[in-house]
Design a protein around this motif. Structure first.
Motif, short mmCIF file in Angstrom:
data_model
loop_
_atom_site.label_atom_id
_atom_site.label_comp_id
_atom_site.label_asym_id
_atom_site.label_seq_id
_atom_site.Cartn_x
_atom_site.Cartn_y
_atom_site.Cartn_z
N GLU A 1 -9.92 -8.89 1.58
CA GLU A 1 -9.36 -10.11 2.34
C GLU A 1 -10.48 -11.24 2.26
N VAL A 2 -9.91 -12.11 1.06
CA VAL A 2 -10.95 -13.16 0.68
C VAL A 2 -11.12 -14.32 1.64
N ILE A 3 -10.08 -14.66 2.65
CA ILE A 3 -10.31 -15.17 3.53
C ILE A 3 -9.34 -14.81 4.77
N ASN A 4 -9.74 -15.36 6.06
CA ASN A 4 -8.90 -14.56 7.18
C ASN A 4 -7.39 -14.54 6.77
N GLY A 5 -6.73 -13.78 6.75
CA GLY A 5 -5.38 -13.86 6.51
C GLY A 5 -4.79 -13.93 5.20
N VAL A 6 -5.59 -13.88 4.21
CA VAL A 6 -5.23 -13.83 2.78
C VAL A 6 -5.83 -12.74 1.96
N TRP A 7 -5.05 -11.97 1.49
CA TRP A 7 -5.56 -10.71 0.59
C TRP A 7 -5.29 -10.72 -0.68
N GLU A 8 -6.18 -10.30 -1.51
CA GLU A 8 -6.12 -10.10 -2.91
C GLU A 8 -6.07 -8.45 -3.30
N ILE A 9 -4.98 -7.98 -3.79
CA ILE A 9 -4.76 -6.30 -4.03
C ILE A 9 -4.74 -6.46 -5.51
N THR A 10 -5.82 -5.71 -6.03
CA THR A 10 -5.81 -5.70 -7.50
C THR A 10 -5.38 -4.16 -7.75
N ILE A 11 -4.37 -4.11 -8.69
CA ILE A 11 -3.81 -2.83 -9.11
C ILE A 11 -4.30 -2.61 -10.44
N THR A 12 -4.39 -1.50 -10.78
CA THR A 12 -5.01 -0.91 -12.11
C THR A 12 -4.01 0.25 -12.34
N LYS A 13 -3.40 0.55 -13.59
CA LYS A 13 -2.47 1.55 -13.75
C LYS A 13 -3.15 2.50 -14.56
N CYS A 14 -3.52 3.90 -13.81
CA CYS A 14 -4.09 5.03 -14.55
C CYS A 14 -3.41 5.45 -15.96
N VAL B 1 0.75 -1.22 -0.01
CA VAL B 1 -0.12 0.11 0.09
C VAL B 1 1.07 1.34 -0.06
N GLU B 2 1.86 1.08 0.81
CA GLU B 2 2.65 2.37 0.90
C GLU B 2 3.55 2.49 -0.66
N LEU B 3 3.97 1.50 -1.31
CA LEU B 3 4.56 1.37 -2.48
C LEU B 3 3.64 2.17 -3.55
N LEU B 4 2.38 1.72 -3.53
CA LEU B 4 1.35 1.91 -4.62
C LEU B 4 1.07 3.57 -4.32
N LYS B 5 1.30 4.07 -3.31
CA LYS B 5 0.92 5.56 -3.25
C LYS B 5 1.85 6.38 -4.04
N LYS B 6 3.01 5.76 -4.26
CA LYS B 6 3.88 6.61 -4.85
C LYS B 6 3.95 6.33 -6.59
N TYR B 7 2.65 5.55 -6.99
CA TYR B 7 2.56 5.40 -8.53
C TYR B 7 1.33 5.84 -8.74
N ASP B 8 0.87 6.03 -10.07
CA ASP B 8 -0.29 6.51 -10.73
C ASP B 8 -1.14 5.21 -10.98
N VAL B 9 -1.81 4.86 -9.65
CA VAL B 9 -2.42 3.55 -9.88
C VAL B 9 -3.70 3.58 -8.92
N GLU B 10 -4.77 2.60 -9.25
CA GLU B 10 -5.84 2.57 -8.23
C GLU B 10 -5.66 1.15 -7.84
N TYR B 11 -6.03 1.04 -6.61
CA TYR B 11 -5.76 -0.55 -6.03
C TYR B 11 -6.99 -0.68 -5.20
N ASN B 12 -7.53 -1.93 -5.08
CA ASN B 12 -8.65 -2.61 -4.10
C ASN B 12 -7.91 -3.58 -3.44
N VAL B 13 -8.24 -3.60 -2.16
CA VAL B 13 -7.52 -4.67 -1.04
C VAL B 13 -8.86 -5.39 -0.77
#
Length: 72
Positions: free
Chosen positions: A59-72, A45-57
């Motif tokens: 938590e699909v199951i407890n302790g497992v995350w899917e981060i979808t990143i789209t370049k603007c 999340v800290e890294l993505l703030k530095k890029y021109d992207v949109e992201y969605n986090v």
């Protein structure tokens, strides 16, 4: 959409993989990173703030995350 499986990978491996993918992306393209480490989630999340992207986090199951990143 490309899916990068980082299950079991600890920092900084997922961040390095994300940076590599971000540099190869064109506008409008997306990819997903799957991780099971909360510290990886925070670092990404800290890294993505530095890029021109949109992201969605999601938590699909407890302790497992899917981060979808789209370049603007």
């Amino acid at each position: 959409m490309k899916k990068i499986d980082c299950l079991g990978d600890v920092c900084p491996i997922p961040v390095i993989k994300a940076k590599k993918e971000l540099h190869n992306m064109k506008s409008g393209e997306s990819f997903m990173i799957v991780t099971d480490h909360s510290c990886t989630l925070e670092s990404l999340v800290e890294l993505l703030k530095k890029y021109d992207v949109e992201y969605n986090v999601d938590e699909v199951i407890n302790g497992v995350w899917e981060i979808t990143i789209t370049k603007c």
